[in-house]
Design a protein around this motif. Structure first.
Motif, PDB file in Angstrom:
ATOM      1  N   GLU A  71       0.845  -1.191   0.000  1.00  0.00           N
ATOM      2  CA  GLU A  71       0.000   0.000   0.000  1.00  0.00           C
ATOM      3  C   GLU A  71       0.877   1.236   0.000  1.00  0.00           C
ATOM      4  O   GLU A  71       1.998   1.228   0.496  1.00  0.00           O
ATOM      5  CB  GLU A  71      -0.924  -0.012   1.209  1.00  0.00           C
ATOM      6  N   VAL A  72       0.333   2.311  -0.558  1.00  0.00           N
ATOM      7  CA  VAL A  72       1.041   3.576  -0.698  1.00  0.00           C
ATOM      8  C   VAL A  72       0.121   4.687  -0.206  1.00  0.00           C
ATOM      9  O   VAL A  72      -1.080   4.658  -0.468  1.00  0.00           O
ATOM     10  CB  VAL A  72       1.395   3.820  -2.192  1.00  0.00           C
ATOM     11  N   LYS A  73       0.697   5.658   0.499  1.00  0.00           N
ATOM     12  CA  LYS A  73      -0.105   6.802   0.944  1.00  0.00           C
ATOM     13  C   LYS A  73      -0.052   7.899  -0.114  1.00  0.00           C
ATOM     14  O   LYS A  73       1.026   8.263  -0.577  1.00  0.00           O
ATOM     15  CB  LYS A  73       0.410   7.352   2.272  1.00  0.00           C
ATOM     16  N   ILE A  74      -1.245   8.398  -0.460  1.00  0.00           N
ATOM     17  CA  ILE A  74      -1.331   9.511  -1.407  1.00  0.00           C
ATOM     18  C   ILE A  74      -2.167  10.623  -0.780  1.00  0.00           C
ATOM     19  O   ILE A  74      -2.933  10.390   0.158  1.00  0.00           O
ATOM     20  CB  ILE A  74      -1.950   9.083  -2.760  1.00  0.00           C
ATOM     21  N   ARG A  75      -1.995  11.832  -1.302  1.00  0.00           N
ATOM     22  CA  ARG A  75      -2.777  12.989  -0.861  1.00  0.00           C
ATOM     23  C   ARG A  75      -3.531  13.513  -2.061  1.00  0.00           C
ATOM     24  O   ARG A  75      -2.937  13.759  -3.116  1.00  0.00           O
ATOM     25  CB  ARG A  75      -1.870  14.087  -0.302  1.00  0.00           C
ATOM     26  N   PHE A  76      -4.827  13.668  -1.908  1.00  0.00           N
ATOM     27  CA  PHE A  76      -5.644  14.179  -3.009  1.00  0.00           C
ATOM     28  C   PHE A  76      -5.453  15.685  -3.127  1.00  0.00           C
ATOM     29  O   PHE A  76      -5.393  16.402  -2.137  1.00  0.00           O
ATOM     30  CB  PHE A  76      -7.115  13.799  -2.806  1.00  0.00           C
ATOM     31  N   LEU A  77      -5.348  16.146  -4.359  1.00  0.00           N
ATOM     32  CA  LEU A  77      -5.107  17.559  -4.643  1.00  0.00           C
ATOM     33  C   LEU A  77      -6.404  18.341  -4.787  1.00  0.00           C
ATOM     34  O   LEU A  77      -6.405  19.563  -4.709  1.00  0.00           O
ATOM     35  CB  LEU A  77      -4.276  17.693  -5.924  1.00  0.00           C
ATOM     36  N   ALA A  78      -7.493  17.637  -5.001  1.00  0.00           N
ATOM     37  CA  ALA A  78      -8.807  18.264  -5.186  1.00  0.00           C
ATOM     38  C   ALA A  78      -9.871  17.257  -4.782  1.00  0.00           C
ATOM     39  O   ALA A  78      -9.598  16.059  -4.678  1.00  0.00           O
ATOM     40  CB  ALA A  78      -8.997  18.663  -6.653  1.00  0.00           C
ATOM     41  N   ASP A  79     -11.083  17.740  -4.547  1.00  0.00           N
ATOM     42  CA  ASP A  79     -12.190  16.822  -4.297  1.00  0.00           C
ATOM     43  C   ASP A  79     -12.353  15.948  -5.532  1.00  0.00           C
ATOM     44  O   ASP A  79     -12.214  16.417  -6.664  1.00  0.00           O
ATOM     45  CB  ASP A  79     -13.492  17.590  -4.062  1.00  0.00           C
ATOM     46  N   TYR A  80     -12.622  14.673  -5.324  1.00  0.00           N
ATOM     47  CA  TYR A  80     -12.724  13.735  -6.445  1.00  0.00           C
ATOM     48  C   TYR A  80     -13.698  12.625  -6.100  1.00  0.00           C
ATOM     49  O   TYR A  80     -13.690  12.114  -4.977  1.00  0.00           O
ATOM     50  CB  TYR A  80     -11.344  13.128  -6.747  1.00  0.00           C
ATOM     51  N   GLN A  81     -14.549  12.272  -7.047  1.00  0.00           N
ATOM     52  CA  GLN A  81     -15.441  11.140  -6.864  1.00  0.00           C
ATOM     53  C   GLN A  81     -15.142  10.117  -7.953  1.00  0.00           C
ATOM     54  O   GLN A  81     -15.085  10.454  -9.137  1.00  0.00           O
ATOM     55  CB  GLN A  81     -16.909  11.549  -6.953  1.00  0.00           C
ATOM     56  N   VAL A  82     -14.961   8.865  -7.536  1.00  0.00           N
ATOM     57  CA  VAL A  82     -14.724   7.790  -8.481  1.00  0.00           C
ATOM     58  C   VAL A  82     -15.952   7.664  -9.372  1.00  0.00           C
ATOM     59  O   VAL A  82     -17.084   7.709  -8.903  1.00  0.00           O
ATOM     60  CB  VAL A  82     -14.437   6.464  -7.733  1.00  0.00           C
ATOM     61  N   LYS A  83     -15.727   7.546 -10.670  1.00  0.00           N
ATOM     62  CA  LYS A  83     -16.813   7.592 -11.636  1.00  0.00           C
ATOM     63  C   LYS A  83     -17.684   6.329 -11.683  1.00  0.00           C
ATOM     64  O   LYS A  83     -18.811   6.368 -12.127  1.00  0.00           O
ATOM     65  CB  LYS A  83     -16.250   7.881 -13.014  1.00  0.00           C
ATOM     66  N   ALA A  84     -17.185   5.216 -11.191  1.00  0.00           N
ATOM     67  CA  ALA A  84     -17.957   3.968 -11.177  1.00  0.00           C
ATOM     68  C   ALA A  84     -19.174   4.117 -10.271  1.00  0.00           C
ATOM     69  O   ALA A  84     -19.181   4.922  -9.333  1.00  0.00           O
ATOM     70  CB  ALA A  84     -17.087   2.823 -10.684  1.00  0.00           C
ATOM     71  N   ALA A  85     -20.197   3.347 -10.545  1.00  0.00           N
ATOM     72  CA  ALA A  85     -21.421   3.393  -9.732  1.00  0.00           C
ATOM     73  C   ALA A  85     -21.069   3.188  -8.258  1.00  0.00           C
ATOM     74  O   ALA A  85     -20.336   2.266  -7.908  1.00  0.00           O
ATOM     75  CB  ALA A  85     -22.391   2.320 -10.202  1.00  0.00           C
ATOM     76  N   GLY A  86     -21.596   4.078  -7.426  1.00  0.00           N
ATOM     77  CA  GLY A  86     -21.306   3.979  -5.995  1.00  0.00           C
ATOM     78  C   GLY A  86     -19.877   4.324  -5.644  1.00  0.00           C
ATOM     79  O   GLY A  86     -19.383   3.927  -4.594  1.00  0.00           O
TER      80      GLY A  86
END
Length: 65
Positions: A3-18
């Motif tokens: 596993e790798v730790k990442i930091r999101f740069l902007a709000d983001y929603q995964v495009k897949a259903a749910g």
């Protein structure tokens, strides 16, 4: 797979259903392939980690010890 730790740069929603939602500046530990996916799309970067001693010193300065 590691596993790798990442930091999101902007709000983001995964495009897949749910799809999961992530907030800007949220740090998340994800499988390496998933982390590369978000980084390649420019919505995340590798999270920078601070040594524990530096974190403890910062808390002391802020009076949170």
């Amino acid at each position: 797979m590691s596993e790798v730790k990442i930091r999101f740069l902007a709000d983001y929603q995964v495009k897949a259903a749910g799809g999961e939602r992530y907030k800007a500046d949220q740090v998340k530990s994800l499988p390496e392939a998933s982390a590369r996916h978000f980084i390649s799309r420019g919505v995340a970067e590798m999270a920078k980690t601070e040594p524990a001693a530096k974190k403890a010193a910062a808390k002391k300065v802020e009076g949170k010890d």
